[in-house]
Scaffold this active site. Structure first.
Site, PDB file in Angstrom:
ATOM      1  N   TYR A   1       0.820  -1.221   0.000  1.00 12.45           N
ATOM      2  CA  TYR A   1       0.000   0.000   0.000  1.00 12.45           C
ATOM      3  C   TYR A   1       0.853   1.270   0.000  1.00 12.45           C
ATOM      4  O   TYR A   1       0.443   2.304  -0.550  1.00 12.45           O
ATOM      5  CB  TYR A   1      -0.999  -0.031   1.166  1.00 12.45           C
ATOM      6  CG  TYR A   1      -2.166  -0.948   0.855  1.00 12.45           C
ATOM      7  CD1 TYR A   1      -2.182  -2.261   1.313  1.00 12.45           C
ATOM      8  CD2 TYR A   1      -3.203  -0.516   0.035  1.00 12.45           C
ATOM      9  CE1 TYR A   1      -3.220  -3.120   0.983  1.00 12.45           C
ATOM     10  CE2 TYR A   1      -4.255  -1.364  -0.305  1.00 12.45           C
ATOM     11  CZ  TYR A   1      -4.259  -2.668   0.163  1.00 12.45           C
ATOM     12  OH  TYR A   1      -5.280  -3.522  -0.182  1.00 12.45           O
TER      13      TYR A   1
ATOM     14  N   ARG B   1       1.451   1.805  -3.648  1.00  4.23           N
ATOM     15  CA  ARG B   1       0.229   2.280  -4.343  1.00  4.23           C
ATOM     16  C   ARG B   1      -0.090   3.724  -3.934  1.00  4.23           C
ATOM     17  O   ARG B   1      -0.520   4.547  -4.748  1.00  4.23           O
ATOM     18  CB  ARG B   1      -0.946   1.354  -4.003  1.00  4.23           C
ATOM     19  CG  ARG B   1      -0.920   0.002  -4.699  1.00  4.23           C
ATOM     20  CD  ARG B   1      -2.180  -0.777  -4.417  1.00  4.23           C
ATOM     21  NE  ARG B   1      -3.356  -0.109  -4.967  1.00  4.23           N
ATOM     22  CZ  ARG B   1      -4.614  -0.420  -4.610  1.00  4.23           C
ATOM     23  NH1 ARG B   1      -4.835  -1.370  -3.696  1.00  4.23           N
ATOM     24  NH2 ARG B   1      -5.642   0.201  -5.127  1.00  4.23           N
TER      25      ARG B   1
ATOM     26  N   ASN C   1     -12.920   3.489  -5.854  1.00  2.63           N
ATOM     27  CA  ASN C   1     -11.487   3.788  -5.917  1.00  2.63           C
ATOM     28  C   ASN C   1     -10.980   4.337  -4.592  1.00  2.63           C
ATOM     29  O   ASN C   1     -11.737   4.966  -3.840  1.00  2.63           O
ATOM     30  CB  ASN C   1     -11.200   4.796  -7.044  1.00  2.63           C
ATOM     31  CG  ASN C   1     -11.563   4.221  -8.404  1.00  2.63           C
ATOM     32  OD1 ASN C   1     -11.756   3.009  -8.549  1.00  2.63           O
ATOM     33  ND2 ASN C   1     -11.707   5.077  -9.390  1.00  2.63           N
TER      34      ASN C   1
ATOM     35  N   ASP D   1      -8.009   6.129  -4.648  1.00  2.27           N
ATOM     36  CA  ASP D   1      -7.194   7.322  -4.933  1.00  2.27           C
ATOM     37  C   ASP D   1      -8.044   8.567  -4.667  1.00  2.27           C
ATOM     38  O   ASP D   1      -9.255   8.469  -4.459  1.00  2.27           O
ATOM     39  CB  ASP D   1      -6.691   7.284  -6.398  1.00  2.27           C
ATOM     40  CG  ASP D   1      -7.840   7.310  -7.421  1.00  2.27           C
ATOM     41  OD1 ASP D   1      -7.921   6.393  -8.253  1.00  2.27           O
ATOM     42  OD2 ASP D   1      -8.655   8.253  -7.373  1.00  2.27           O
TER      43      ASP D   1
ATOM     44  N   HIS E   1     -14.649   1.931  -0.505  1.00  8.09           N
ATOM     45  CA  HIS E   1     -13.581   0.977  -0.179  1.00  8.09           C
ATOM     46  C   HIS E   1     -12.419   1.627   0.545  1.00  8.09           C
ATOM     47  O   HIS E   1     -11.331   1.064   0.582  1.00  8.09           O
ATOM     48  CB  HIS E   1     -13.092   0.288  -1.468  1.00  8.09           C
ATOM     49  CG  HIS E   1     -14.138  -0.591  -2.082  1.00  8.09           C
ATOM     50  ND1 HIS E   1     -14.049  -1.083  -3.369  1.00  8.09           N
ATOM     51  CD2 HIS E   1     -15.316  -1.053  -1.603  1.00  8.09           C
ATOM     52  CE1 HIS E   1     -15.122  -1.812  -3.640  1.00  8.09           C
ATOM     53  NE2 HIS E   1     -15.912  -1.804  -2.583  1.00  8.09           N
TER      54      HIS E   1
END
Ligand code: APR
Length: 248
Positions: free
Chosen positions: A70, A73, A104, A106, A121
């Site tokens: 993570y 990411r 998403n 982001d 999420h």
């Protein structure tokens, strides 16, 4: 003779509001910003194991590997830029009430200017304690976290991401917004993960329903499928909707 139960009897109350657009987005809307999807050929779950890196069991087995996954990411998402699709959706706020319900993690919708974003999420930019149902949350934007970095409750900090098997966030809120939308725009999702995918069923019968993706195995009933890239299709759609509202 008993009456036939209404198909809508379990639908949330609320009529479609004429100026309300709800967008349900998935990883495909961020693909043109350089972020990977999950199930396309080079998708994350075709490269990594979600069982090992996106599940409570994986976290218990090797938290350091999960943190590293993570951290990478999060850094990539923080360096990415919103694309034309994110910006077009934000521009709709000039004439409509727009609620973005996203799978998403982001922050590209927010960074494009969308002011009402519901993350089902979780968010890469946030971390939380790793115990209990209502942990403390901290916004860390693009920074990494390491083993030994603790929450105020003394537990190890973990990504504020909903892992497989964990309850999604804000679902009731999302359901209400879909049920009261005059337009539902689904962008960049394979609709394979529940309960997010089940939100489509709450759309009002008379709402305009549009789905944008590169490909779809099955197009949900009542949806107009516009096949192609979000960065090309969504701006054209938004321009049309803004013109209809008398905005330019
Ligand atoms: N423009 C439009 N659609 C695109 C583009 C693009 N440039 N690129 C890919 N797509 C579409 C694909 O056609 C596919 O339908 O985006 C979708 C991506 O599907 P998935 O990879 O399954 O991603 P998503 O639907 O967001 O996954 C849902 O699964 O693992 C979980 O939590 C994870 O939120 C994620 C959820």
């Amino acid at each position: 003779m008993s009456s036939i139960p209404s198909l809508n009897q379990d639908r949330p109350s609320g009529k479609a509001q004429p100026r309300k657009i709800v967008v349900l987005s998935g990883s495909g809307i961020s693909a043109e910003s350089g972020l990977p999807t999950f199930r396309d050929a080079k998708g994350l779950w075709n490269t990594y194991s979600w069982q090992e890196l996106a599940s409570p069991a994986g976290w218990q087995r090797h938290p350091e590997a999960v943190l590293a996954f993570y951290n990478e990411r999060r850094a990539k998402a923080w360096q990415a830029q919103p694309n034309a699709a994110h910006r077009a959706i934000a521009s709709l706020e000039g004439a409509y009430e727009v609620v973005v319900v996203t799978q998403n993690v982001d922050a590209l919708h927010e960074r494009a200017g969308s002011s009402h974003v519901v993350h089902l999420h979780g968010e890469l930019a946030c971390v939380r304690g790793s115990a209990g149902a209502s942990p403390r949350r901290y916004r860390i934007d693009g920074d990494p976290i390491a083993m030994g970095q603790l929450c105020e409750d003394g537990t190890q900090l973990r990504p504020d991401i909903v892992w497989f098997g964990e309850a999604v966030q804000h679902f009731d809120d999302a359901e209400m917004h879909v049920a009261t939308a005059a337009r539902v725009l689904v962008v960049g999702t394979s609709l394979t993960v529940y309960p997010a995918a089940s939100l489509l069923q709450y759309a009002s019968r008379d709402a305009e329903k549009v789905l944008v993706a590169l490909d779809m195995e099955e197009v949900p009933h009542g949806y107009t499928f516009l096949q192609g890239k979000a960065g090309e299709i969504v701006p054209t759609l938004a321009a049309r909707w803004l013109a209809e509202a008398g905005a330019t």
